[in-house]
Design a protein around this motif. Structure first.
Motif, mmCIF file in Angstrom:
data_model
loop_
_atom_site.group_PDB
_atom_site.id
_atom_site.type_symbol
_atom_site.label_atom_id
_atom_site.label_comp_id
_atom_site.label_asym_id
_atom_site.label_seq_id
_atom_site.Cartn_x
_atom_site.Cartn_y
_atom_site.Cartn_z
ATOM 1 N N LEU A 112 0.837 -1.206 0.000
ATOM 2 C CA LEU A 112 0.000 0.000 0.000
ATOM 3 C C LEU A 112 0.872 1.257 0.000
ATOM 4 O O LEU A 112 0.531 2.256 -0.637
ATOM 5 C CB LEU A 112 -0.910 -0.013 1.243
ATOM 6 N N VAL A 113 2.009 1.187 0.688
ATOM 7 C CA VAL A 113 2.958 2.303 0.693
ATOM 8 C C VAL A 113 3.675 2.390 -0.654
ATOM 9 O O VAL A 113 3.717 3.454 -1.290
ATOM 10 C CB VAL A 113 3.986 2.141 1.837
ATOM 11 N N LEU A 114 4.228 1.270 -1.099
ATOM 12 C CA LEU A 114 5.039 1.287 -2.329
ATOM 13 C C LEU A 114 4.236 1.762 -3.532
ATOM 14 O O LEU A 114 4.735 2.508 -4.376
ATOM 15 C CB LEU A 114 5.615 -0.114 -2.603
ATOM 16 N N GLU A 115 2.974 1.334 -3.606
ATOM 17 C CA GLU A 115 2.119 1.718 -4.737
ATOM 18 C C GLU A 115 1.554 3.120 -4.578
ATOM 19 O O GLU A 115 0.972 3.675 -5.518
ATOM 20 C CB GLU A 115 0.971 0.713 -4.899
ATOM 21 N N GLY A 116 1.694 3.690 -3.375
ATOM 22 C CA GLY A 116 1.040 4.963 -3.089
ATOM 23 C C GLY A 116 1.887 6.196 -3.333
ATOM 24 O O GLY A 116 1.362 7.316 -3.324
ATOM 25 N N PHE A 117 3.181 6.029 -3.590
ATOM 26 C CA PHE A 117 4.054 7.212 -3.714
ATOM 27 C C PHE A 117 3.587 8.170 -4.811
ATOM 28 O O PHE A 117 3.612 9.383 -4.642
ATOM 29 C CB PHE A 117 5.511 6.791 -3.957
ATOM 30 N N ASP A 118 3.161 7.613 -5.945
ATOM 31 C CA ASP A 118 2.776 8.476 -7.074
ATOM 32 C C ASP A 118 1.503 9.261 -6.785
ATOM 33 O O ASP A 118 1.179 10.195 -7.519
ATOM 34 C CB ASP A 118 2.579 7.641 -8.344
ATOM 35 N N TYR A 119 0.779 8.869 -5.760
ATOM 36 C CA TYR A 119 -0.503 9.516 -5.448
ATOM 37 C C TYR A 119 -0.414 10.374 -4.188
ATOM 38 O O TYR A 119 -1.351 11.094 -3.864
ATOM 39 C CB TYR A 119 -1.599 8.454 -5.269
ATOM 40 N N MET A 120 0.699 10.277 -3.464
ATOM 41 C CA MET A 120 0.836 10.979 -2.185
ATOM 42 C C MET A 120 1.352 12.397 -2.404
ATOM 43 O O MET A 120 2.378 12.596 -3.056
ATOM 44 C CB MET A 120 1.797 10.198 -1.272
ATOM 45 N N ASN A 121 0.650 13.358 -1.865
ATOM 46 C CA ASN A 121 1.104 14.744 -1.962
ATOM 47 C C ASN A 121 2.363 14.968 -1.130
ATOM 48 O O ASN A 121 2.632 14.226 -0.175
ATOM 49 C CB ASN A 121 -0.002 15.687 -1.485
ATOM 50 N N ASP A 122 3.120 16.004 -1.473
ATOM 51 C CA ASP A 122 4.315 16.364 -0.705
ATOM 52 C C ASP A 122 3.931 16.547 0.760
ATOM 53 O O ASP A 122 2.872 17.106 1.072
ATOM 54 C CB ASP A 122 4.909 17.685 -1.220
ATOM 55 N N ARG A 123 4.812 16.094 1.652
ATOM 56 C CA ARG A 123 4.627 16.189 3.113
ATOM 57 C C ARG A 123 3.387 15.414 3.601
ATOM 58 O O ARG A 123 2.880 15.671 4.686
ATOM 59 C CB ARG A 123 4.578 17.651 3.587
#
Ligand SMILES: NC(=O)c1ccc[n+]([C@@H]2O[C@H](COP(=O)([O-])OP(=O)(O)OC[C@H]3O[C@@H](n4cnc5c(N)ncnc54)[C@H](OP(=O)(O)O)[C@@H]3O)[C@@H](O)[C@H]2O)c1
Length: 199
Positions: free
Chosen positions: A93-104
């Protein structure tokens, strides 16, 4: 903040929803329940969830299961139930989520008491929790764009007292409010690489 909570309908997930919903936009995710359905053990299903939800400020996960039974009877396959049922899905869930996570933004996973206060039959769960706690600490120094990562590691919830009756002899039961505050600190605070113990 726009916050995805996976396992939002569960005993632990509900505490995060309760603690955060008054101040933020919550997108609840479950296998069969919630605003969005996803099987967190299926990587394509995780990707589909992120495509549907879009950019987020925080992702909280409150899922996971492991094998319970005496260590001298456990097989390697049973041991892997904890890795495949609790550790890897939340890591994915973390690895796949980087492209969708806003800065900070932040990721918060759920572990549990068994790797610091063992119970009979709990070695698989202890290993799954310990691996995830270790991932959080290790990943925190590598996170890009100011993204934080933490774990919430509760004792048995008061709400789950009946379900776990007899398995956690002598353990305290923690309130929904106390667990919710740990999710609040993880999502709304500034720390990273922490395992927020609730006991
Ligand atoms: N309860 C406690 O006292 C306690 C204490 C310490 C740690 N924990 C840990 O917290 C985690 C959650 O426990 P819980 O007691 O809250 O469990 P729970 O009440 O059974 O809730 C589980 C939640 O996860 C969702 N879910 C299950 N499998 C899924 C999948 N494959 N994909 C996506 N979502 C899935 C369920 O969705 P649906 O409702 O749609 O099926 C449900 O919302 C576990 O790792 C547990 O070890 C629990």
């Amino acid at each position: 903040m726009k916050i995805v909570i996976v396992g939002a309908a569960g005993a632990v997930g509900k505490t995060a929803v309760e603690a955060l919903s008054g101040r933020h936009e919550i997108i609840s995710v479950g296998r069969t329940s919630g605003d969005v359905q996803m099987d967190i053990q299926d990587i394509e299903s995780i990707r589909a969830m992120y495509r549907q939800v879009g950019r987020v400020d925080a992702v909280v996960s409150a899922i996971g299961h492991a094998h319970f039974g005496p260590v001298h009877e456990m097989t390697g396959d049973q041991f892997m139930e904890g890795i495949l049922g609790k550790t890897l899905p939340q890591v994915n869930l973390v690895l796949e989520g980087f492209d969708y996570m806003n800065d900070r933004g932040s990721f918060t996973v759920t572990t549990g008491v068994t790797n610091r206060d063992p119970i009979p039959g709990g070695s698989c769960a202890a290993a799954a929790n310990g691996a995830l706690d270790g991932f959080v600490r290790g990943a925190s120094v590598d996170m890009p764009r100011g993204i934080r990562i933490n774990a919430v590691s509760p004792e048995v919830l008061e709400a789950s007292r009946v379900q776990y009756d007899g398995f956690f002899r002598g353990h305290v039961h923690v309130s929904d409010e106390a667990v919710g505050l740990a999710f609040s600190k993880a999502v709304e605070g500034c720390l990273s690489g922490q395992v927020f113990i609730v006991d």
